[in-house]
Design a protein around this motif. Structure first.
Motif, PDB file in Angstrom:
ATOM      1  N   ARG A 104     110.547  47.900 126.783  1.00 12.17           N
ATOM      2  CA  ARG A 104     110.681  49.230 127.391  1.00 12.17           C
ATOM      3  C   ARG A 104     112.116  49.737 127.309  1.00 12.17           C
ATOM      4  NH1 ARG A 104     106.838  47.180 131.416  1.00 12.17           N
ATOM      5  NH2 ARG A 104     108.604  46.330 132.582  1.00 12.17           N
ATOM      6  N   ARG A 105     113.086  48.836 127.601  1.00 12.46           N
ATOM      7  CA  ARG A 105     114.468  49.289 127.724  1.00 12.46           C
ATOM      8  C   ARG A 105     115.171  49.478 126.387  1.00 12.46           C
ATOM      9  NH1 ARG A 105     118.437  46.301 131.929  1.00 12.46           N
ATOM     10  NH2 ARG A 105     116.477  46.408 133.096  1.00 12.46           N
ATOM     11  N   TYR A 106     114.871  48.627 125.400  1.00 11.90           N
ATOM     12  CA  TYR A 106     115.648  48.665 124.162  1.00 11.90           C
ATOM     13  C   TYR A 106     114.828  48.872 122.887  1.00 11.90           C
ATOM     14  CZ  TYR A 106     119.528  47.018 127.021  1.00 11.90           C
ATOM     15  OH  TYR A 106     120.506  46.917 127.965  1.00 11.90           O
ATOM     16  N   VAL A 107     113.628  48.336 122.815  1.00 10.11           N
ATOM     17  CA  VAL A 107     112.861  48.457 121.573  1.00 10.11           C
ATOM     18  C   VAL A 107     112.241  49.840 121.443  1.00 10.11           C
ATOM     19  CG1 VAL A 107     111.024  47.464 120.159  1.00 10.11           C
ATOM     20  CG2 VAL A 107     112.390  45.978 121.634  1.00 10.11           C
ATOM     21  N   ALA A 108     111.737  50.384 122.537  1.00 13.18           N
ATOM     22  CA  ALA A 108     111.054  51.676 122.484  1.00 13.18           C
ATOM     23  C   ALA A 108     111.961  52.778 121.942  1.00 13.18           C
ATOM     24  CB  ALA A 108     110.528  52.050 123.870  1.00 13.18           C
ATOM     25  N   SER A 109     113.233  52.760 122.313  1.00 14.13           N
ATOM     26  CA  SER A 109     114.158  53.801 121.839  1.00 14.13           C
ATOM     27  C   SER A 109     114.405  53.682 120.340  1.00 14.13           C
ATOM     28  CB  SER A 109     115.487  53.715 122.599  1.00 14.13           C
ATOM     29  OG  SER A 109     116.094  52.438 122.417  1.00 14.13           O
ATOM     30  N   VAL A 110     114.422  52.453 119.818  1.00 16.01           N
ATOM     31  CA  VAL A 110     114.587  52.266 118.374  1.00 16.01           C
ATOM     32  C   VAL A 110     113.340  52.740 117.636  1.00 16.01           C
ATOM     33  CG1 VAL A 110     115.049  50.612 116.535  1.00 16.01           C
ATOM     34  CG2 VAL A 110     116.173  50.346 118.742  1.00 16.01           C
ATOM     35  N   VAL A 111     112.173  52.473 118.218  1.00 17.67           N
ATOM     36  CA  VAL A 111     110.923  52.956 117.624  1.00 17.67           C
ATOM     37  C   VAL A 111     110.949  54.480 117.531  1.00 17.67           C
ATOM     38  CG1 VAL A 111     108.433  53.208 117.990  1.00 17.67           C
ATOM     39  CG2 VAL A 111     109.519  50.978 118.295  1.00 17.67           C
ATOM     40  N   ALA A 112     111.398  55.147 118.600  1.00 18.74           N
ATOM     41  CA  ALA A 112     111.465  56.611 118.601  1.00 18.74           C
ATOM     42  C   ALA A 112     112.428  57.119 117.532  1.00 18.74           C
ATOM     43  CB  ALA A 112     111.882  57.111 119.983  1.00 18.74           C
ATOM     44  N   ALA A 113     113.607  56.487 117.436  1.00 21.43           N
ATOM     45  CA  ALA A 113     114.599  56.910 116.432  1.00 21.43           C
ATOM     46  C   ALA A 113     114.077  56.651 115.016  1.00 21.43           C
ATOM     47  CB  ALA A 113     115.916  56.170 116.659  1.00 21.43           C
ATOM     48  N   PHE A 114     113.405  55.526 114.830  1.00 17.67           N
ATOM     49  CA  PHE A 114     112.848  55.188 113.516  1.00 17.67           C
ATOM     50  C   PHE A 114     111.780  56.206 113.120  1.00 17.67           C
ATOM     51  CE2 PHE A 114     110.012  53.049 110.599  1.00 17.67           C
ATOM     52  CZ  PHE A 114     110.854  52.281 109.802  1.00 17.67           C
ATOM     53  N   ARG A 115     110.928  56.552 114.070  1.00 20.99           N
ATOM     54  CA  ARG A 115     109.856  57.509 113.794  1.00 20.99           C
ATOM     55  C   ARG A 115     110.418  58.880 113.413  1.00 20.99           C
ATOM     56  NH1 ARG A 115     104.820  58.712 112.007  1.00 20.99           N
ATOM     57  NH2 ARG A 115     104.144  60.683 112.911  1.00 20.99           N
ATOM     58  N   GLN A 116     111.472  59.306 114.083  1.00 25.08           N
ATOM     59  CA  GLN A 116     112.085  60.596 113.757  1.00 25.08           C
ATOM     60  C   GLN A 116     112.696  60.584 112.367  1.00 25.08           C
ATOM     61  OE1 GLN A 116     114.804  61.228 116.998  1.00 25.08           O
ATOM     62  NE2 GLN A 116     113.228  62.094 118.338  1.00 25.08           N
ATOM     63  N   ARG A 117     113.254  59.442 111.984  1.00 22.28           N
ATOM     64  CA  ARG A 117     113.897  59.341 110.673  1.00 22.28           C
ATOM     65  C   ARG A 117     112.874  59.148 109.555  1.00 22.28           C
ATOM     66  NH1 ARG A 117     118.778  55.144 110.330  1.00 22.28           N
ATOM     67  NH2 ARG A 117     119.278  56.361 112.201  1.00 22.28           N
ATOM     68  N   TYR A 118     111.784  58.416 109.856  1.00 19.35           N
ATOM     69  CA  TYR A 118     110.779  58.112 108.830  1.00 19.35           C
ATOM     70  C   TYR A 118     109.392  58.501 109.354  1.00 19.35           C
ATOM     71  CZ  TYR A 118     114.732  55.273 107.344  1.00 19.35           C
ATOM     72  OH  TYR A 118     115.975  54.845 106.977  1.00 19.35           O
ATOM     73  N   PRO A 119     109.072  59.773 109.350  1.00 22.59           N
ATOM     74  CA  PRO A 119     107.819  60.249 109.961  1.00 22.59           C
ATOM     75  C   PRO A 119     106.553  59.816 109.241  1.00 22.59           C
ATOM     76  CG  PRO A 119     108.934  62.034 108.793  1.00 22.59           C
ATOM     77  CD  PRO A 119     109.889  60.879 108.816  1.00 22.59           C
ATOM     78  N   ASP A 120     106.664  59.288 108.014  1.00 28.35           N
ATOM     79  CA  ASP A 120     105.475  58.861 107.282  1.00 28.35           C
ATOM     80  C   ASP A 120     105.079  57.424 107.583  1.00 28.35           C
ATOM     81  OD1 ASP A 120     105.146  61.312 106.003  1.00 28.35           O
ATOM     82  OD2 ASP A 120     106.531  60.767 104.400  1.00 28.35           O
ATOM     83  N   VAL A 121     105.861  56.730 108.432  1.00 29.98           N
ATOM     84  CA  VAL A 121     105.521  55.367 108.824  1.00 29.98           C
ATOM     85  C   VAL A 121     104.763  55.404 110.146  1.00 29.98           C
ATOM     86  CG1 VAL A 121     106.399  53.090 109.463  1.00 29.98           C
ATOM     87  CG2 VAL A 121     107.509  54.382 107.635  1.00 29.98           C
ATOM     88  N   GLU A 122     103.588  54.815 110.158  1.00 30.47           N
ATOM     89  CA  GLU A 122     102.778  54.720 111.377  1.00 30.47           C
ATOM     90  C   GLU A 122     103.181  53.461 112.137  1.00 30.47           C
ATOM     91  OE1 GLU A 122      98.150  53.762 112.577  1.00 30.47           O
ATOM     92  OE2 GLU A 122      98.575  54.791 110.681  1.00 30.47           O
ATOM     93  N   ILE A 123     103.516  53.599 113.430  1.00 30.10           N
ATOM     94  CA  ILE A 123     104.035  52.480 114.214  1.00 30.10           C
ATOM     95  C   ILE A 123     103.106  52.182 115.391  1.00 30.10           C
ATOM     96  CG2 ILE A 123     105.991  51.579 115.534  1.00 30.10           C
ATOM     97  CD1 ILE A 123     107.776  53.508 114.035  1.00 30.10           C
ATOM     98  N   ARG A 124     102.835  50.910 115.607  1.00 33.79           N
ATOM     99  CA  ARG A 124     102.089  50.463 116.787  1.00 33.79           C
ATOM    100  C   ARG A 124     102.913  49.386 117.474  1.00 33.79           C
ATOM    101  NH1 ARG A 124      98.440  46.252 117.631  1.00 33.79           N
ATOM    102  NH2 ARG A 124      98.229  45.890 115.400  1.00 33.79           N
ATOM    103  N   MET A 125     103.347  49.672 118.706  1.00 31.63           N
ATOM    104  CA  MET A 125     104.126  48.701 119.472  1.00 31.63           C
ATOM    105  C   MET A 125     103.297  48.195 120.647  1.00 31.63           C
ATOM    106  SD  MET A 125     107.908  48.928 121.260  1.00 31.63           S
ATOM    107  CE  MET A 125     107.432  49.864 122.705  1.00 31.63           C
ATOM    108  N   THR A 126     103.196  46.882 120.770  1.00 28.18           N
ATOM    109  CA  THR A 126     102.482  46.239 121.868  1.00 28.18           C
ATOM    110  C   THR A 126     103.478  45.489 122.737  1.00 28.18           C
ATOM    111  OG1 THR A 126     100.483  45.960 120.517  1.00 28.18           O
ATOM    112  CG2 THR A 126     100.690  44.581 122.486  1.00 28.18           C
ATOM    113  N   LEU A 127     103.431  45.710 124.046  1.00 27.59           N
ATOM    114  CA  LEU A 127     104.281  44.980 124.982  1.00 27.59           C
ATOM    115  C   LEU A 127     103.450  43.886 125.638  1.00 27.59           C
ATOM    116  CD1 LEU A 127     106.282  47.882 126.670  1.00 27.59           C
ATOM    117  CD2 LEU A 127     106.857  46.543 124.641  1.00 27.59           C
TER     118      LEU A 127
END
Length: 310
Positions: A104-127
């Motif tokens: 929640r604190r550190y990985v989610a923000s990287v996922v958001a930044a990655f998605r903005q930079r590479y919108p054609d990559v589909e991401i699924r994050m499980t906690l």
């Protein structure tokens, strides 16, 4: 002749753990799944499933085909991604498993930044509170904190992280400060249950001396935020990662104990099934995770500021 769709079919069966679940996942009837499995066995001339077992179980040959098949599918997907990347850039799917709090604190923000930079990559994050217990075959990347015991996964360093034993100032005033790790056996402790680890056995080192202490937790939870809150309310002693307790220490809600004794480090790592041939999206995401903690991890800066004020 065996083809990639046959291997993928077997991998879906292994992941689903039942033919009925496989049928639901593939949108087929159970009889269609059974028929396809039988046709595959007939084509190969070997039995892939043990029909006599109570639960779904592969034969040795079926298990070998699945284990080797994962690598073949991965290589094939990497080849396709490279071909797509030449024309379309970063594409594909990225599946990530991470611990609750750190995710929640550190990985989610990287996922958001990655998605903005590479919108054609589909991401699924499980906690999860047990990222290593879950089937690693389901994830491209597993974020893990702490010692990696027996595992066939490949570790990639992300950030430094120590463990710290601490309690609230009120608790320390009521019970006194422990002078040796063995004193913890007589004090109320709080444990975090994750990855099916032995949460009551705490290890400490001082120079060349190692001490193992069997604690008696009065509270146990699978959520790190919960046990940190319990400790701040004076209910017991916790051993937690510095990334999790740095703010509470800096704010005076918790105080460190046994400063001369060090628990084992619990560095943050990313785990993958293979070391070479990783998809570009996986390598790029790991680089973004690493960059987030350079030149200094934020929790180290908080503790450094605390030390400078004392």
């Amino acid at each position: 002749m065996l083809n990639s769709s046959d291997i993928q079919f077997l991998l879906v069966i292994r992941e689903s753990a039942s033919l009925l679940a496989t049928a639901h996942k593939l949108g087929l009837t159970p009889s269609a799944v059974t028929q396809r499995l039988q046709q595959l066995e007939k084509k190969l001339g070997i039995q892939l499933m043990d029909r006599s077992a109570r639960q779904l179980q592969f034969t040795d040959e079926g298990d070998l085909l699945c284990r080797r098949g994962i690598g073949i599918i991965d290589q094939f997907n990497v080849l396709l991604e490279e071909l797509h990347a030449r024309r379309h850039g970063m594409v594909g799917k990225l599946t990530i498993n991470a611990p609750f709090g750190f995710g929640r604190r550190y990985v989610a923000s990287v996922v958001a930044a990655f998605r903005q930079r590479y919108p054609d990559v589909e991401i699924r994050m499980t906690l999860s509170d047990q990222p290593l217990v879950a089937s690693s075959d389901r994830f491209d990347l597993v974020i893990h904190i702490g010692e990696l015991r027996s595992s066939n996964l490949i570790s990639h360093y992300i950030a430094p992280n120590r463990r710290i034993v601490c309690a609230s100032p009120g608790f320390a005033e009521r019970h006194g400060l422990p002078e040796h790790p063995r004193d913890l056996a007589m004090l109320p402790t709080i444990a975090l249950h994750e990855n099916n680890e032995d949460v009551t056995l705490w290890q400490f080192r001082q120079r060349r001396t190692t001490v193992n202490i069997r604690t008696q937790p009065v509270l146990i939870s699978n959520d790190g935020e919960v046990i940190r809150q319990w400790a701040a309310e004076g209910l017991g002693i916790i051993m937690r990662s510095e990334w999790d307790v740095a703010d509470a220490l800096a704010e005076g809600k918790l105080v460190p104990l046994l400063p001369d004794w060090k628990p084992p480090d619990a560095n943050v790592v990313a785990l993958t099934r293979q070391s070479a041939g990783l998809p570009e999206r996986t390598r790029t995401f790991m680089r973004m995770m690493q960059e987030q903690f350079r030149p200094h991890a934020p929790w180290r800066l908080r503790l450094r500021d605390l030390a400078s004020r004392q």
